[in-house]
Design a protein around this motif. Structure first.
Motif, short mmCIF file in Angstrom:
data_model
loop_
_atom_site.label_atom_id
_atom_site.label_comp_id
_atom_site.label_asym_id
_atom_site.label_seq_id
_atom_site.Cartn_x
_atom_site.Cartn_y
_atom_site.Cartn_z
N ARG A 308 -27.93 14.02 37.24
CA ARG A 308 -27.18 15.22 37.63
C ARG A 308 -25.71 14.89 37.80
N THR A 309 -24.84 15.76 37.26
CA THR A 309 -23.40 15.57 37.35
C THR A 309 -22.83 16.32 38.55
N PRO A 310 -21.62 15.99 39.00
CA PRO A 310 -21.03 16.70 40.14
C PRO A 310 -20.89 18.20 39.91
N GLU A 311 -20.80 18.64 38.64
CA GLU A 311 -20.64 20.06 38.34
C GLU A 311 -21.96 20.81 38.33
N GLY A 312 -23.09 20.09 38.47
CA GLY A 312 -24.40 20.74 38.51
C GLY A 312 -25.18 20.66 37.22
N GLY A 313 -24.59 20.11 36.17
CA GLY A 313 -25.32 19.92 34.92
C GLY A 313 -26.02 18.58 34.90
N PHE A 314 -26.51 18.20 33.73
CA PHE A 314 -27.23 16.93 33.59
C PHE A 314 -26.63 16.11 32.46
N ALA A 315 -26.38 14.83 32.77
CA ALA A 315 -25.80 13.90 31.80
C ALA A 315 -26.78 13.62 30.68
N GLU A 440 -28.48 25.91 39.26
CA GLU A 440 -27.11 25.40 39.21
C GLU A 440 -26.74 24.95 37.80
N ALA A 441 -27.67 24.30 37.11
CA ALA A 441 -27.39 23.89 35.73
C ALA A 441 -27.23 25.10 34.82
N ALA A 442 -28.07 26.10 35.01
CA ALA A 442 -27.95 27.32 34.22
C ALA A 442 -26.62 28.02 34.49
N ASP A 443 -26.21 28.01 35.74
CA ASP A 443 -24.92 28.61 36.09
C ASP A 443 -23.77 27.88 35.40
N LEU A 444 -23.84 26.55 35.34
CA LEU A 444 -22.81 25.79 34.63
C LEU A 444 -22.77 26.18 33.15
N THR A 489 -37.56 32.86 39.11
CA THR A 489 -36.71 33.41 40.18
C THR A 489 -36.84 34.92 40.33
N GLY A 490 -37.36 35.62 39.30
CA GLY A 490 -37.39 37.06 39.34
C GLY A 490 -36.04 37.71 39.16
N GLU A 491 -35.06 36.94 38.66
CA GLU A 491 -33.71 37.46 38.45
C GLU A 491 -33.54 37.84 36.98
N GLY A 492 -33.44 39.13 36.73
CA GLY A 492 -33.39 39.61 35.36
C GLY A 492 -32.11 39.27 34.62
N ALA A 493 -31.08 38.83 35.33
CA ALA A 493 -29.83 38.45 34.66
C ALA A 493 -30.06 37.33 33.67
N TRP A 494 -31.02 36.44 33.99
CA TRP A 494 -31.28 35.33 33.07
C TRP A 494 -31.93 35.82 31.78
N LEU A 495 -32.75 36.84 31.87
CA LEU A 495 -33.30 37.46 30.66
C LEU A 495 -32.18 38.08 29.83
#
Length: 675
Positions: A308-315, A440-444, A489-495
């Motif tokens: 995991r990187t400081p920005e929330g993604g993955f190396a 967090e990774a998806a948000d990045l 998550t039940g959050e439709g924004a990701w769809l």
């Protein structure tokens, strides 16, 4: 002048101090070659590649070799993980010309980008029937200066042959029951029942094939498919492919010529670990295996702890090499142990148990008296609590060693795979922290990689997007991750975000007859537009996109997305029965297509215990590729929730497939029967 210092790729930056006058890939390099009337040397690798480091040390750091290169060539260095399109096009040429490929990849080409001579690793002196790199350079220079016409003819013919290659995608239509059965039969012939592995001396983790086997078992009830999946997973988990102390998987293992235990190639890749984390979680879902649960969670924890990187993604990866304590960079130094090292950390009694448990010998099973860790092939652990204590102490001691280098660029596709794996693993094992890391990774990916036109950047580093455009696998895998996160998550924004990406796939990546290209129609033009449906270490962009398109269509009822998925899966009918190990994700997606996939809607108040139990039951469903939407009745978050009322005021589940729905149910047992 070496021009790599201004790049963002960790692999290119490793070469920024070479005496070679490296250029990054770009039109300026080819213009320079044309101005000087010299050929281009293209060198392709990646930061975790052991033999890339070896060739760099032997040749690219050598002043005499660099001087010859600088005088007679324009040298271009490419990170294959940043430019998979460049890598794919020229690797196809290398494999066609030599019958093999790999990295480092070495290609000599004209200033127009047309290749005429190929290779991979070249040693500094003739060795094992290979010419030295200097001999290759001198031979290419002579040919360029004295036989230019012949070089041009060869380059033109290779380029024309590549351009004329046709890819049949299966005119007979989507895969059938027979396709899947024949693929399973072929896999049965390829597996070694004694070891559980597929046959062959080099053993890569067959993540996508295992996903197919699990889904085929779930849909068709095949005991053979489940047994093969369990055997493969057990073999990997017990071997040195798996890091028995720190969790996570190495790149592959080799059968040594001495016939001893398997020896790993020690780099750790994000894509391998994301795919395997998800596979073991799905194996637990199908069987309840304690080992599968442990491996899934340990691999998830490895991803978060070390990639995991400081920005929330993955190396992207951890290198294979590190300092062995004497100033030498040695492959595997971080992971191997001698009996003396065990005693120094554990004391004599626990060291003896650790040596017996992990297969550490006096003579060593790796190099210079050191051993790789693996588990006994017989019964389970006699004292699990004591072994857990030993592993924890060894991990703490190992963290005092110099760590392998980390390639900290964030690759969109592989982060999409990690989002899917962590979201589902967190949901299945009640680990909300893993779901948070996935979010967090998806948000990045949305903040940094996605532009206003829903176009993806391939990579980022330190929170800044790279200059290279996303390719098909980026769109397919990131959409897959967003769809998994939406279900959890039940959050439709990701769809909705997944839909944006898949619309770009339909607009920019499609070809005739259901085929897909690996690059967009407005991407940089190469000597061939890459197009490959076969899986390699990760799902191909073609099959990744097909899976995401199918899931999105199930969520939304979109006929164009469903039709595109079915068209893309035509290639599975052609390749599945003949080469199932190279189309595993396509076969897995085909299982979802044959099963529906099932569309599950759970409505109720989020704080209601009955709603939570129905949602949990749906998440545990083993129906291949089933999609889930959960939320308040009448919610606009998901299309599947529309017109889904409560029954008698109670939380309710609806299951549909192929335009038909079962009767709504209000109890978990009824939902379980429907799935």
């Amino acid at each position: 002048m070496n021009r790599l210092a201004g790049t963002t790729s960790p692999y290119l930056l490793q070469h920024a101090d070479n005496p070679v006058d490296w250029w990054p890939w770009g039109p300026e390099a080819f213009e320079e070659a044309e101005r000087r009337d010299v050929p281009v040397l293209l060198s392709v690798g990646y930061s975790a590649c052991h033999w890339c480091h070896v060739m760099a040390h032997e040749s690219f750091e050598d002043d005499d070799t660099a001087a010859y290169l600088n005088e007679h060539f324009v040298s271009v260095k490419v990170d294959r993980e940043e430019r998979p399109d460049v890598d794919a096009v020229y690797m196809e040429a290398v494999q066609a010309a030599t019958g093999q490929g790999g990295w480092p990849m070495t290609v000599f080409m004209t200033p127009e980008g047309k290749p005429f001579y190929f290779g991979t690793y070249f040693p500094p002196e003739p060795r094992h029937g290979m010419p030295s790199f200097r001999q290759v350079l001198e031979g290419v220079h002579r040919a360029w200066t004295t036989r230019r016409g012949e070089v041009g003819e060869v380059a033109a013919k290779i380029t024309a042959d590549l351009a004329e290659r046709e890819l049949g995608v299966g005119a007979e239509g989507p895969p059938t029951e027979e396709t899947q059965a024949l693929a399973l039969l072929r896999l049965t012939r390829d597996v070694d029942p004694a070891s559980g592995w597929f046959k062959g001396d080099t053993k890569f983790p067959p993540s996508m094939v295992i996903e197919f086997l699990l889904r085929h078992h779930q849909r068709a009830g095949s005991v053979a498919a489940l047994e093969m999946a369990e055997g493969l997973c057990d073999a990997m988990a017990r071997s040195s492919l798996y890091d028995q102390v720190g969790g996570g998987f190495h790149r592959y293992v080799l059968t040594p010529g001495t016939g001893g235990p398997l020896v790993p190639h020690f780099e750790k890749m994000l894509y391998d670990n994301a795919l395997l984390c998800r596979v073991y979680a799905h194996l637990w879902r199908a069987t309840g295996s304690d080992r599968a649960r442990r491996i899934a969670l340990e691999t998830a924890d490895f991803l978060v702890r070390e990639l995991r990187t400081p920005e929330g993604g993955f190396a992207s990866a951890l290198d294979a090499d590190s300092d062995d304590g004497t100033g030498r960079h040695v492959e595997g130094a971080y992971y191997v142990w001698t009996p003396e090292q065990l005693t120094g950390v554990l004391g004599p009694e626990d060291a003896a148990l650790a040596a017996a448990h992990y297969g550490v010998t006096e003579e060593g099973t790796f190099e210079e008296g050191a051993s790789v860790f693996r588990l006994p092939q017989d019964a389970g652990v006699a004292d699990a609590e004591r072994i857990a204590s030993i592993a924890a102490r060894l991990l703490a001691a190992r963290e005092e060693r110099e760590r392998p280098g980390r390639d900290d660029k964030v690759v969109a596709a592989w982060n999409g795979l990690a989002v899917a794996a962590l979201a589902e693993t967190g949901a299945l094992f009640d680990r909300p922290d893993l779901i948070e890391r996935a979010t967090e990774a998806a948000d990045l990916l949305v903040r940094v990689h996605l532009d206003e036109g829903a176009r993806l950047a391939r990579t980022s580093r330190d929170g800044r997007a790279g200059a290279n455009a996303g390719v098909l696998e980026d769109y397919g895998d990131v959409a897959e991750g967003f769809l998994a996160l939406a279900a959890v998550t039940g959050e439709g924004a990701w769809l909705e975000f997944a839909g944006f990406l898949l619309d770009v796939v339909l607009d920019r990546f499609t070809a005739g007859g259901g085929a897909l290209y690996d690059t967009a129609d407005d991407a940089e033009s190469l000597i061939r537009r890459p197009q490959d449906p076969t899986d390699n270490a990760a799902p191909s962009g073609w099959t990744a996109a097909a899976g995401a398109l199918l899931s999105y269509a199930a969520h939304t009822g979109s006929e164009p997305h469903r039709a595109a998925a079915e068209g893309a899966l035509g290639v599975v009918g052609a390749l599945g029965p003949r080469a199932p190990r190279f189309i595993g994700w396509g076969l897995a997606v085909a299982e979802a297509l044959l099963d529906g996939p099932r569309e599950i809607a759970v409505v109720g108040a989020p704080g209601d215990e009955a709603f939570r139990e129905l949602r949990r039951t749906a998440l545990l469903a083993t129906a291949p590729g089933a999609v889930l939407a959960a939320g308040d009745p009448g919610s606009e978050e998901f299309p599947l929730l529309r017109d889904r009322p409560l029954v008698d005021g109670r939380a309710t589940a609806y299951v549909c497939r192929r335009f038909a729905c079962d009767a709504p149910v209000t109890d978990p047992a009824g939902l379980r029967r429907g799935l």
